[in-house]
Design a protein around this motif. Sequence first.
Motif, PDB file in Angstrom:
ATOM      1  N   UNK A  65       0.790  -1.232   0.000  1.00 56.90           N
ATOM      2  CA  UNK A  65       0.000   0.000   0.000  1.00 56.90           C
ATOM      3  C   UNK A  65       0.821   1.280   0.000  1.00 56.90           C
ATOM      4  N   UNK A  66       2.098   1.209   0.289  1.00 58.96           N
ATOM      5  CA  UNK A  66       2.933   2.400   0.250  1.00 58.96           C
ATOM      6  C   UNK A  66       2.801   3.345   1.423  1.00 58.96           C
ATOM      7  N   UNK A  67       1.965   3.026   2.402  1.00 59.65           N
ATOM      8  CA  UNK A  67       1.738   3.965   3.509  1.00 59.65           C
ATOM      9  C   UNK A  67       3.012   4.231   4.304  1.00 59.65           C
ATOM     10  N   UNK A  68       3.831   3.199   4.530  1.00 57.14           N
ATOM     11  CA  UNK A  68       4.950   3.310   5.468  1.00 57.14           C
ATOM     12  C   UNK A  68       6.258   3.748   4.816  1.00 57.14           C
ATOM     13  N   UNK A  69       6.182   4.433   3.695  1.00 58.01           N
ATOM     14  CA  UNK A  69       7.409   4.917   3.059  1.00 58.01           C
ATOM     15  C   UNK A  69       8.078   5.938   3.961  1.00 58.01           C
ATOM     16  N   UNK A  70       9.375   5.795   4.174  1.00 58.37           N
ATOM     17  CA  UNK A  70      10.131   6.735   4.995  1.00 58.37           C
ATOM     18  C   UNK A  70      11.599   6.587   4.635  1.00 58.37           C
ATOM     19  N   UNK A  71      12.444   7.425   5.234  1.00 65.73           N
ATOM     20  CA  UNK A  71      13.871   7.358   4.920  1.00 65.73           C
ATOM     21  C   UNK A  71      14.572   6.566   6.021  1.00 65.73           C
ATOM     22  N   UNK A  72      15.065   5.409   5.643  1.00 63.14           N
ATOM     23  CA  UNK A  72      15.686   4.491   6.589  1.00 63.14           C
ATOM     24  C   UNK A  72      17.170   4.447   6.282  1.00 63.14           C
ATOM     25  N   UNK A  73      17.992   4.878   7.240  1.00 60.75           N
ATOM     26  CA  UNK A  73      19.437   4.948   7.022  1.00 60.75           C
ATOM     27  C   UNK A  73      19.751   5.670   5.724  1.00 60.75           C
ATOM     28  N   UNK A  74      19.082   6.755   5.514  1.00 64.76           N
ATOM     29  CA  UNK A  74      19.356   7.598   4.355  1.00 64.76           C
ATOM     30  C   UNK A  74      18.734   7.137   3.051  1.00 64.76           C
ATOM     31  N   UNK A  75      18.056   5.985   3.035  1.00 62.59           N
ATOM     32  CA  UNK A  75      17.455   5.516   1.778  1.00 62.59           C
ATOM     33  C   UNK A  75      15.935   5.483   1.904  1.00 62.59           C
ATOM     34  N   UNK A  76      15.265   5.918   0.869  1.00 58.73           N
ATOM     35  CA  UNK A  76      13.795   5.923   0.887  1.00 58.73           C
ATOM     36  C   UNK A  76      13.301   4.500   0.656  1.00 58.73           C
ATOM     37  N   UNK A  77      12.623   3.938   1.645  1.00 59.95           N
ATOM     38  CA  UNK A  77      12.192   2.534   1.593  1.00 59.95           C
ATOM     39  C   UNK A  77      10.822   2.415   2.239  1.00 59.95           C
ATOM     40  N   UNK A  78      10.249   1.198   2.095  1.00 60.89           N
ATOM     41  CA  UNK A  78       9.025   0.879   2.840  1.00 60.89           C
ATOM     42  C   UNK A  78       9.446   0.220   4.146  1.00 60.89           C
ATOM     43  N   UNK A  79       8.873   0.669   5.260  1.00 62.39           N
ATOM     44  CA  UNK A  79       9.269   0.129   6.559  1.00 62.39           C
ATOM     45  C   UNK A  79       8.826  -1.318   6.744  1.00 62.39           C
ATOM     46  N   UNK A  80       7.748  -1.704   6.077  1.00 60.06           N
ATOM     47  CA  UNK A  80       7.193  -3.035   6.331  1.00 60.06           C
ATOM     48  C   UNK A  80       7.972  -4.159   5.678  1.00 60.06           C
ATOM     49  N   UNK A  81       8.808  -3.852   4.670  1.00 62.63           N
ATOM     50  CA  UNK A  81       9.646  -4.936   4.162  1.00 62.63           C
ATOM     51  C   UNK A  81      11.134  -4.609   4.213  1.00 62.63           C
ATOM     52  N   UNK A  82      11.493  -3.737   5.151  1.00 65.58           N
ATOM     53  CA  UNK A  82      12.906  -3.504   5.457  1.00 65.58           C
ATOM     54  C   UNK A  82      13.192  -4.195   6.773  1.00 65.58           C
ATOM     55  N   UNK A  83      14.081  -5.172   6.744  1.00 63.54           N
ATOM     56  CA  UNK A  83      14.318  -5.981   7.927  1.00 63.54           C
ATOM     57  C   UNK A  83      15.419  -5.384   8.800  1.00 63.54           C
ATOM     58  N   UNK A  84      15.247  -5.482  10.101  1.00 64.61           N
ATOM     59  CA  UNK A  84      16.232  -4.947  11.050  1.00 64.61           C
ATOM     60  C   UNK A  84      17.595  -5.592  10.836  1.00 64.61           C
ATOM     61  N   UNK A  85      17.563  -6.858  10.491  1.00 65.93           N
ATOM     62  CA  UNK A  85      18.805  -7.607  10.325  1.00 65.93           C
ATOM     63  C   UNK A  85      19.747  -6.979   9.312  1.00 65.93           C
TER      64      UNK A  85
END
Lengths: 249, 585
Positions: free
Chosen positions: A67-87
């Motif tokens: 759905x694209x709702x959780x798009x944000x900048x994670x470690x400087x890269x624009x990503x979706x939070x729901x499929x960016x893994x902490x690992x």
Amino acid sequence: MGSSVTLKVRRQDDPQDIPYWEEFSVESRPGMTVLDALVEVGRHSVAADGAPTSPVLFEHACGSGSCGACAMIICGRARLACNTFLAELGESATLEPLSVFPIVRDLRVDRQGMSSAIASARAWVDLDGVYEHGPPLRFDPVAADRSSLFSSCVMCGICAELCPQVNARTGFAGAFLFAAVLALVDHPLGRFGVGGMMALLAGRGGLSDCAGALACDTGCPLGIPLREGIARLQRLALGHAVKRAFGIE
Amino acid sequence: MTRRPKIIVVGAGVSGSLVAIRAAEGGAEVMVLSRLSLRRAPSCAHRQGISAALDTKGEGDSPGLHARETILCGDFLSHQRAVRAMCDAAPGIVGLFDRMGVSFDRSPEGIVELTRVPGASRCRTALARGSTGRQLLAALAAQLQRCVSGERLKLFENWEFLSLVQDGAGACRGVVAVDTRNMEVRAFPSSAVVICTGGFAGLFGRAGASPASDGSAIAACAEAGAALANPEFVQIHPIALVGAHRRHVIPEAALLRGASAFVPREERAIEILGTGAWARDAVIFPDEAARQVEACLRDPARGSVRFDPSSLPPEWERRHLGELLPLARGLADDDGDDDESSWRVAPAVGRTLGGLWVDENHATSIPRLFAAGEAACLYHGASALGGNELLADAFGGMVAGRFALERGLGMAQGADDVPASLLEAAKTREEDESAALARQEGVERAHELWAALGEVMAASMFLERDNRELDAAAAKIEELRDRCSHAALADRSEWSNLELVAMRRVRRALILAKVAVAAARRRDESRGSHAKSDHPNRDDERWLAVTRAVWTGGAVSFESERIDTSQLKPEAHRRRLKAARNLGG
């Protein structure tokens, strides 16, 4: 047991306030995504230094990459939070809101402008009405498949975030606008409106404001082939401009 | 003089969008309230496709056959006439979406490609890239924007429904909602309200559903006196990726296209679902398949179930499992999984099958209040046939849109006649409640209570239920309800305070949970997705009936509404059907 991750979140209490950073410590379990971590933060609402604080506000809906709702900048890269893994992020991760949209609060931004852009381009089929209507449509399977790639756009805003042309000077909305148009250009009914859509894209903030950086193509989380799509639209635009010049359209 | 009726639609998913467009086209003044922005409704992650008996493969399919299989899969708990009407309308509905620009998979000749799904004997499910639900939403959102630009509709995105405005006779005269950005509360008058807010699968821990599906609006309507139907029934999908907190449903159509689910073994994997399994005439209905997977997971000798997509046509896999790939990869890496060619899976709750009680016109038991989509209970019975979920959402939306409009046109008193004092009182009540919640003291946190509820539901209301566990669950839910009144906010802001919203949601979720658990406890039989170890057989004499529940003053009362079986008499067991063509479309 297990490792913990430090989330460094850029927060802002309201649109008029100044941003500030706050750190949170989250116990990292296997399979956790950034979305899971933010939900954890919300459960305990305690900063890394132990001080109670408010839950971090962020937008999320499907949690499934759809759905694209959780798009944000994670470690400087624009990503979706729901499929960016902490690992994959290491011991600490910075989280920031998308910068090209007005901030609402914390990681939540106002992406209404994207809907307005789609509406201005009239990117829809001019349906007679929601009732049953005659035999099924025939749509060339190859063209249909290509259309489906563009109609997959979830309007996350990452393409706008990455694009150097999305700024106050140009009025350029971002490649998502082109995706919406491209989803329709081959469709048996959508194509009736192509001339009109191309005329609307010919103005300020439209196709001619694309500088060809193609950061959108690289960064789209769904892998929508924007590079190829934009090239097609530019060819189409030429054809339609000629028609308009000769008064055929 | 006929005034334009004012229809308020709550929710902009598949059903809500169609209600709104249908009513707007019919001349109503339409307002759409949605807590999420367009295109983000939970429908967007629905990957099962949409079914219609278009009979494009010369299999002799028909709406009548589609209806029979729907009723069979639902273990005879569906509203038979409504199901028939839905199946009759299905070809036109798929055609409508096609015209709207939904890019369904195409056959070589260029018509909509139809595929077979577990439980169906014919190829009748249309799929679109990524998730069919989202492709439908994209086209619907574009149509909603077309209506807005034609000034036939107003959109209120990021507004959360709080409660109904009711007059002295209990009829619904409007809604109260809050703008979740600036927390402004407003009361809106209406001729009719249509609730399309989805179900409450989000209440379950480890569900294959979004937490946004919290049933908050359903509970608010129940508190206002609306009857609920079949709250004990949930749709459980057999295969879903196992994430840290939730699961991600894998479309079952993959199992008939070459993918399989198997139990890993050193010498030879045991296939439990998939081409080989169907050939052996093993499980067919989705809930049966889910039970088979769960049985493997619980058996220490077997222990795990994996999904193998490698035999799928590559283009099909890219198109229909592509969105799940980043998740599958990330989860596998974290697992220390050596096997890269298969994914660890488990069954997961996909959606709820019960909800607000409605009649065939989608009218609830409260005058002037309608409901459609997952929020309403009518078509699926005890288990939904693949592709019918999106179909029912769409069909229900069209029916509700039409009837809300017709009723609105026939009313002597419309939105303009709602006394301002009534609206003001309703608004003040909500503002007072918000203020009270904000002032509450205590050690509990809304998010913690939500997590605890998820555990209770996942443990007691999943595939195998039993009365002892359900009693324990009921007690636990009472405890959580009590803890709710000792929950305090960590967030004191008056701007975009979603924790305040969350506090209301968890209180309402607990109401739904209480009703659902009580209904499950009451239904002493096994039917479709509701299976009780202490009552393993179907008992038509007592239970061939819809559970109708009413919430009054903190307690729930039940009635059984017998099913009209004139179209299809129940058979002793759900018969397994022979596919027209062997092994998939």
